[in-house]
Structures are given as C-alpha cells and as structure tokens.
Design an enzyme around this catalytic site. Sequence first.
Site, PDB file in Angstrom:
ATOM      1  N   SER A 124       0.832  -1.201   0.000  1.00  0.00           N
ATOM      2  CA  SER A 124       0.000   0.000   0.000  1.00  0.00           C
ATOM      3  C   SER A 124       0.865   1.248   0.000  1.00  0.00           C
ATOM      4  O   SER A 124       1.988   1.250   0.519  1.00  0.00           O
ATOM      5  CB  SER A 124      -0.849  -0.025   1.278  1.00  0.00           C
ATOM      6  OG  SER A 124      -1.394   1.234   1.523  1.00  0.00           O
ATOM      7  N   TYR A 149      -2.113  -0.960  10.710  1.00  0.00           N
ATOM      8  CA  TYR A 149      -2.282  -1.543   9.376  1.00  0.00           C
ATOM      9  C   TYR A 149      -1.070  -1.227   8.493  1.00  0.00           C
ATOM     10  O   TYR A 149      -0.475  -2.122   7.881  1.00  0.00           O
ATOM     11  CB  TYR A 149      -3.578  -1.006   8.731  1.00  0.00           C
ATOM     12  CG  TYR A 149      -3.678  -1.299   7.263  1.00  0.00           C
ATOM     13  CD1 TYR A 149      -3.972  -2.580   6.808  1.00  0.00           C
ATOM     14  CD2 TYR A 149      -3.450  -0.293   6.309  1.00  0.00           C
ATOM     15  CE1 TYR A 149      -4.041  -2.853   5.442  1.00  0.00           C
ATOM     16  CE2 TYR A 149      -3.529  -0.558   4.954  1.00  0.00           C
ATOM     17  CZ  TYR A 149      -3.814  -1.829   4.526  1.00  0.00           C
ATOM     18  OH  TYR A 149      -3.885  -2.112   3.189  1.00  0.00           O
ATOM     19  N   LYS A 153       2.001  -3.668   6.679  1.00  0.00           N
ATOM     20  CA  LYS A 153       2.425  -3.691   5.262  1.00  0.00           C
ATOM     21  C   LYS A 153       3.937  -3.447   5.169  1.00  0.00           C
ATOM     22  O   LYS A 153       4.648  -4.087   4.398  1.00  0.00           O
ATOM     23  CB  LYS A 153       1.669  -2.621   4.465  1.00  0.00           C
ATOM     24  CG  LYS A 153       0.182  -2.901   4.301  1.00  0.00           C
ATOM     25  CD  LYS A 153      -0.071  -4.126   3.441  1.00  0.00           C
ATOM     26  CE  LYS A 153      -1.524  -4.501   3.364  1.00  0.00           C
ATOM     27  NZ  LYS A 153      -1.781  -5.808   2.776  1.00  0.00           N
TER      28      LYS A 153
HETATM   29  P1  NAD Z   1     -10.975  -7.457   1.159  1.00  0.00           P
HETATM   30  O1  NAD Z   1     -11.211  -7.473   2.618  1.00  0.00           O
HETATM   31  O2  NAD Z   1     -12.139  -7.245   0.265  1.00  0.00           O
HETATM   32  O3  NAD Z   1     -10.241  -8.807   0.713  1.00  0.00           O
HETATM   33  C1  NAD Z   1      -9.386  -9.513   1.561  1.00  0.00           C
HETATM   34  C2  NAD Z   1      -9.852 -10.955   1.568  1.00  0.00           C
HETATM   35  O4  NAD Z   1      -8.974 -11.709   2.391  1.00  0.00           O
HETATM   36  C3  NAD Z   1     -11.266 -11.140   2.117  1.00  0.00           C
HETATM   37  O5  NAD Z   1     -12.027 -11.896   1.200  1.00  0.00           O
HETATM   38  C4  NAD Z   1     -11.070 -11.901   3.424  1.00  0.00           C
HETATM   39  O6  NAD Z   1     -12.131 -12.784   3.677  1.00  0.00           O
HETATM   40  C5  NAD Z   1      -9.752 -12.614   3.159  1.00  0.00           C
HETATM   41  N1  NAD Z   1      -8.948 -12.935   4.336  1.00  0.00           N
HETATM   42  C6  NAD Z   1      -8.608 -12.119   5.361  1.00  0.00           C
HETATM   43  N2  NAD Z   1      -7.860 -12.788   6.249  1.00  0.00           N
HETATM   44  C7  NAD Z   1      -7.693 -14.048   5.760  1.00  0.00           C
HETATM   45  C8  NAD Z   1      -7.013 -15.192   6.211  1.00  0.00           C
HETATM   46  N3  NAD Z   1      -6.340 -15.209   7.369  1.00  0.00           N
HETATM   47  N4  NAD Z   1      -7.038 -16.305   5.450  1.00  0.00           N
HETATM   48  C9  NAD Z   1      -7.719 -16.321   4.285  1.00  0.00           C
HETATM   49  N5  NAD Z   1      -8.404 -15.274   3.813  1.00  0.00           N
HETATM   50  C10 NAD Z   1      -8.383 -14.143   4.538  1.00  0.00           C
HETATM   51  O7  NAD Z   1      -9.848  -6.355   0.881  1.00  0.00           O
HETATM   52  P2  NAD Z   1      -9.328  -5.754  -0.498  1.00  0.00           P
HETATM   53  O8  NAD Z   1      -9.745  -4.335  -0.561  1.00  0.00           O
HETATM   54  O9  NAD Z   1      -9.646  -6.660  -1.616  1.00  0.00           O
HETATM   55  O10 NAD Z   1      -7.770  -5.757  -0.219  1.00  0.00           O
HETATM   56  C11 NAD Z   1      -6.936  -6.836  -0.611  1.00  0.00           C
HETATM   57  C12 NAD Z   1      -5.518  -6.560  -0.177  1.00  0.00           C
HETATM   58  O11 NAD Z   1      -5.095  -5.323  -0.723  1.00  0.00           O
HETATM   59  C13 NAD Z   1      -5.360  -6.442   1.336  1.00  0.00           C
HETATM   60  O12 NAD Z   1      -4.127  -7.041   1.706  1.00  0.00           O
HETATM   61  C14 NAD Z   1      -5.308  -4.960   1.569  1.00  0.00           C
HETATM   62  O13 NAD Z   1      -4.584  -4.633   2.722  1.00  0.00           O
HETATM   63  C15 NAD Z   1      -4.584  -4.490   0.303  1.00  0.00           C
HETATM   64  N6  NAD Z   1      -4.880  -3.086  -0.016  1.00  0.00           N
HETATM   65  C16 NAD Z   1      -6.167  -2.680  -0.148  1.00  0.00           C
HETATM   66  C17 NAD Z   1      -6.442  -1.339  -0.413  1.00  0.00           C
HETATM   67  C18 NAD Z   1      -7.873  -0.840  -0.541  1.00  0.00           C
HETATM   68  O14 NAD Z   1      -8.103   0.362  -0.440  1.00  0.00           O
HETATM   69  N7  NAD Z   1      -8.867  -1.704  -0.778  1.00  0.00           N
HETATM   70  C19 NAD Z   1      -5.389  -0.415  -0.543  1.00  0.00           C
HETATM   71  C20 NAD Z   1      -4.083  -0.873  -0.399  1.00  0.00           C
HETATM   72  C21 NAD Z   1      -3.830  -2.220  -0.134  1.00  0.00           C
END
Ligand code: NAD
Length: 338
Positions: A124, A149, A153
């Site tokens: 991120s 958070y 990362k």
């Molecule tokens: P999201 O919550 O929609 O998707 C994450 C998925 O991981 C979910 O389906 C959840 O059920 C699953 N999960 C969580 N812990 C788990 C575990 N221990 N075992 C198996 N599955 C697990 O989030 P997203 O927005 O799709 O983000 C995906 C990744 O991108 C994350 O790592 C997040 O930190 C990173 N990210 C997201 C954003 C944003 O704004 N959405 C920005 C920067 C980075």
Amino acid sequence: MKILVTGGTGYIGSHTAVVLLQAGHEVVLLDNLCNSSPVVADRITEIAGRPVTLIEGDITDSDTLDQLFRQHSIDSVVHFAGFKAVGESTQYPLPYFGNNVAGTITLLTAMTKANVKKIVFSSSATVYGNTAPVPYVESFGRGQTNNTYGLTKSMIEQILEALSSSDPEWSIISLRYFNPVGAHESGRLGEDPAGIPNNLMPFIAQVAVGRRKQLSIFGGDYPTPDGTCRRDYIHVMDLAEGHLAALNILKPGIDAINLGTGRPLSVLEMVRAFEDVTGVKVPSQIVSRREGDLPEFWADAEKASRVMSWKAKRSLNDMMEDTWRWQLNNPDGYKITE
Ligand code: NAD
Ligand code: UDP
C-alpha cells in the site's frame, strides 16, 4: 500458469481472478470468507466463462496450506489476504499482526516447503509514511506510518526483502496500491464492505442508493486547492490488470512498484464526478478532520509503465459508472441477491 490467489473472494482479489482467468491462467482462490462471500467465486466463473476453484481456508493454518500445495501444482501466488481497516488496526493491533504478518510468514513457509518461490504482494501507498513529499516515488525509502495496518504492510515488505536476500531464487514484487475504486463493468463484482464503509467511494454509493443519509466529508480546511483531501483513485480493473503485468515480469529478486494513476482528486471532485455521471445527488456535509488522514498523496506512476508496460487506462467516468452499476444491481452487496 496455475496461480494461487489468497483473499481471492475479496474486493481486489475477485477482480484480479477474472483478469487472470481471462488471460488463460488457472486460478485457485484461498479465502476464509471473514470479509467476503462464497457467491463471489460463482460470479468470477460466470464473468470469465471458465471455472475457478475456491478453497475455504485460512492463511494462518499451515496444514491447509501444505495440503493445498500438495493438491495443486501452483506456479505463483498473488497474496491479498489480510485485514485492512486502518482505525480498527490501531484499536486491535494483535489480530492485525497475527493475520497480516504472521499469516504471511505461514504462507511463505508453506511456499518454501512446496518450492513455490514466486509471489506478488498487496502492499500500500501507506508504506511511504506520513512525511514523504508528493508524488510518491518507489526510490523513496519507507517512512514512519501512524497506524498498525500500515506498519503490517511495511513489516511484510521487510520480511520479503530478508527472504529475497537469504535465497536469490525468490521472485517477489510488492505492488503499492493507491486508492482502488469502481467495480467490474458487468455490475456483477464490486466492493461490499461489512457495516458502515470506512472508504469514500462505497460511502458515496450507499448514500446515493438510499442506504445512508449523507456523506460526511472529513475536513474542509486542508492545504489543498479546495480544502478537501486529495488521493490517487484507481479503477479496480486497472489495478487487477497491474497484477497480471507484475506476474508477467516476475524474475528472481525483489521489487516494489506503485499502482496508481499519477493524478490526485479531491473529495469534492469525487462527489461532483459521481453526481455528474449518475445524475443522483449525494447530500454531504463538511465535518472535522479524520484522525490520521494526510492532506494529499498520489503516485508517481512512471516505474510501472517503464518496467511492466502497465498504465491505468480507465477514466474517472468509468470509475463512477461502474461503481453505480454495481451498487444499483446489488444494493445490499452479495447478501440477498442470490
Ligand atoms: P478485502 O477485505 O475485500 O479482501 C481480503 C480478503 O482476504 C477477504 O475476502 C477476506 O475474507 C480474506 N482474508 C482475510 N484474512 C484471511 C485469512 N487469514 N485467510 C484467508 N483469507 C483471509 O480487501 P481488499 O480491498 O480486496 O484488499 C486486498 C488486499 O489489498 C489487502 O491485503 C489490503 O490490505 C490491500 N490493499 C487494499 C487497499 C484498498 O483500499 N482496498 C489499498 C491498499 C492495499
Ligand atoms: N473520506 C471522507 N468521508 C468518508 C470517507 C472518506 O471525507 O466517509 C475522505 C478521507 O478523509 C480521505 C478520502 O476520503 O481524504 C479517502 O479516504 P479513504 O478512507 O477512502 O482512503 P484512504 O486514502 O484514507 O486510505
């Protein structure tokens, strides 16, 4: 290639799975469904026209991972699974370290055992920290983040660097996302936050569809052109395609690449764009600043273009139209529509 997508039924993972399937790859999703619905796997299959395998399991569970790697000959991993709520992370740091950091260590350990040494990691823009100048360039070091958070990362990026220096066979790319918004153009996949959305775009969409009364705009006195914060909003399908591009250039060693558009937009500009594109008014009120928000940040997107021939190509109108189609077709997300 056969690709394991952890967190594959989540917002970004699901859109990426579609792109990978459509590029001809086989895809295995691993998700414990703590923040997503199993319906998502059916929708991925429906859009891509090819089946996806969903394994319901946890990245913190080494037995599940060992079995998965025994059953499937995985070539590469795209690692999305984790918790992502900034406010919650500071209130409850231990589950964030446990799930994000310890979960990633368990995953990397299982990968090592299975001799799968290719990974693309969801990092991120937050790793640049609180004081980096804008736009953010990959050559800056990581900075001090003000929430747990962001710290997870940053820690995971460092763990990956240590792994890479210990074993040059590893091929690793950390993709540093800016602000993903939008939905698949079919209106069948999108962002479905549980409870009150923390993020701007789902909040706007839920106000527009009548689920919430009004948008609170956090701060109108920032040192930005209109006084509201500016961010680099990127269409989730552009982001998804960025993962395919990264997989295509994976080679031994480690790299970090921004995925953004290179253009900052303010909260007010986002609200106006949504209203213009949809014709729906979004009642809003400027309230006090949200703790921890930075006034503005956006990506220098040059490296992604140079090293992986990838550029965000969808417009702000696309982001708004696709968000709205998703929200209208699925007013309550994935819950009661099937
Ligand atoms: P999201 O919550 O929609 O998707 C994450 C998925 O991981 C979910 O389906 C959840 O059920 C699953 N999960 C969580 N812990 C788990 C575990 N221990 N075992 C198996 N599955 C697990 O989030 P997203 O927005 O799709 O983000 C995906 C990744 O991108 C994350 O790592 C997040 O930190 C990173 N990210 C997201 C954003 C944003 O704004 N959405 C920005 C920067 C980075
Ligand atoms: N924001 C807002 N109201 C909301 C949610 C977000 O004004 O209900 C603002 C927030 O202050 C930030 C921008 O929208 O300036 C993007 O916030 P988001 O939480 O989506 O992403 P962040 O950049 O904080 O990760």
